[in-house]
Design a protein around this motif. Sequence first.
Motif, PDB file in Angstrom:
ATOM      1  N   ARG A  57       0.837  -1.203   0.000  1.00  0.00           N
ATOM      2  CA  ARG A  57       0.000   0.000   0.000  1.00  0.00           C
ATOM      3  C   ARG A  57       0.873   1.256   0.000  1.00  0.00           C
ATOM      4  NH1 ARG A  57      -3.084  -0.786   4.400  1.00  0.00           N
ATOM      5  NH2 ARG A  57      -1.725   0.471   5.703  1.00  0.00           N
ATOM      6  N   THR A  64       1.555   7.138  -6.431  1.00  0.00           N
ATOM      7  CA  THR A  64       0.517   8.163  -6.585  1.00  0.00           C
ATOM      8  C   THR A  64       1.071   9.551  -6.307  1.00  0.00           C
ATOM      9  OG1 THR A  64      -1.167   6.549  -5.945  1.00  0.00           O
ATOM     10  CG2 THR A  64      -1.783   8.877  -5.849  1.00  0.00           C
ATOM     11  N   ALA A  81      -2.681   1.237 -12.453  1.00  0.00           N
ATOM     12  CA  ALA A  81      -3.824   0.734 -11.691  1.00  0.00           C
ATOM     13  C   ALA A  81      -3.749   1.188 -10.231  1.00  0.00           C
ATOM     14  CB  ALA A  81      -3.890  -0.784 -11.775  1.00  0.00           C
ATOM     15  N   ALA A  82      -2.547   1.163  -9.650  1.00  0.00           N
ATOM     16  CA  ALA A  82      -2.387   1.614  -8.264  1.00  0.00           C
ATOM     17  C   ALA A  82      -2.716   3.088  -8.132  1.00  0.00           C
ATOM     18  CB  ALA A  82      -0.963   1.344  -7.783  1.00  0.00           C
ATOM     19  N   ASP A  85      -6.477   3.603  -8.442  1.00  0.00           N
ATOM     20  CA  ASP A  85      -7.155   3.162  -7.220  1.00  0.00           C
ATOM     21  C   ASP A  85      -7.029   4.179  -6.092  1.00  0.00           C
ATOM     22  OD1 ASP A  85      -7.968   0.842  -8.430  1.00  0.00           O
ATOM     23  OD2 ASP A  85      -6.420  -0.423  -7.504  1.00  0.00           O
ATOM     24  N   ASN A  86      -5.922   4.910  -6.049  1.00  0.00           N
ATOM     25  CA  ASN A  86      -5.689   5.852  -4.951  1.00  0.00           C
ATOM     26  C   ASN A  86      -6.277   7.241  -5.186  1.00  0.00           C
ATOM     27  OD1 ASN A  86      -4.345   4.094  -3.229  1.00  0.00           O
ATOM     28  ND2 ASN A  86      -2.391   4.446  -4.230  1.00  0.00           N
TER      29      ASN A  86
END
Length: 155
Positions: A57, A64, A81-82, A85-86
Motif C-alpha cells: 500500500r 501516486t 492501476a495503483a 485506485d488511490n
Amino acid sequence: MLIAGLCWLPLRLWEERDGSALVAVVKAGLGGVIWGLMFLFVMSRWGKPRTAAEAERNAGWGLTTAALRRGEPPTDEADLAAVVDNLPAVRRGALLGAVGGTVLLGALIAIALHVGWTASAVGFAVVLAAVLAEAARTRHRERRLRARLASVQGG
C-alpha cells in the motif's frame, strides 16, 4: 490535531479548573496543533510498514504522490492501476483536510480571539492557511492527473 487536542483537553481543563474553560480549550488546541504536526512529521520520516500489505500500500501511495507531483500517469499498467485506485482517496483527503481544518482551526481562532489570545489566533490562522493551501494544491494536482489519465485512456 483533533485527537491530540482532545487528549490535551482534560489536562488543560484540570489546570484551569478555577479559570476559564475557553482558555483551557485554546491551550489544548495549541498542544493539539503542535503535537499533531509533530506526529505527522515523525510518521513521515520514521513510520515503517509492519506487514507486506502495508508495504504494498505504501508503494502504491509512493507511485501516486510521484504521479501527482509530475502531473503524468505512470506508463506501467500495474503502476497505473495503483494510481487510479488511490485517486478517490486523494480527493477525499483534500476535502477532509480543508473542511476539517476549517472547522477545527476556525473554532480555535474564534475562541482564542474571544478570550484575548490574539497571538494564538494568528498562529491558528497561519496553520489554517497552510492546511487550505495544501488541500487546494493537492486537489489541483489530482484534477490535472485525472485529466491526463482521461486523455491517455481515451475517455
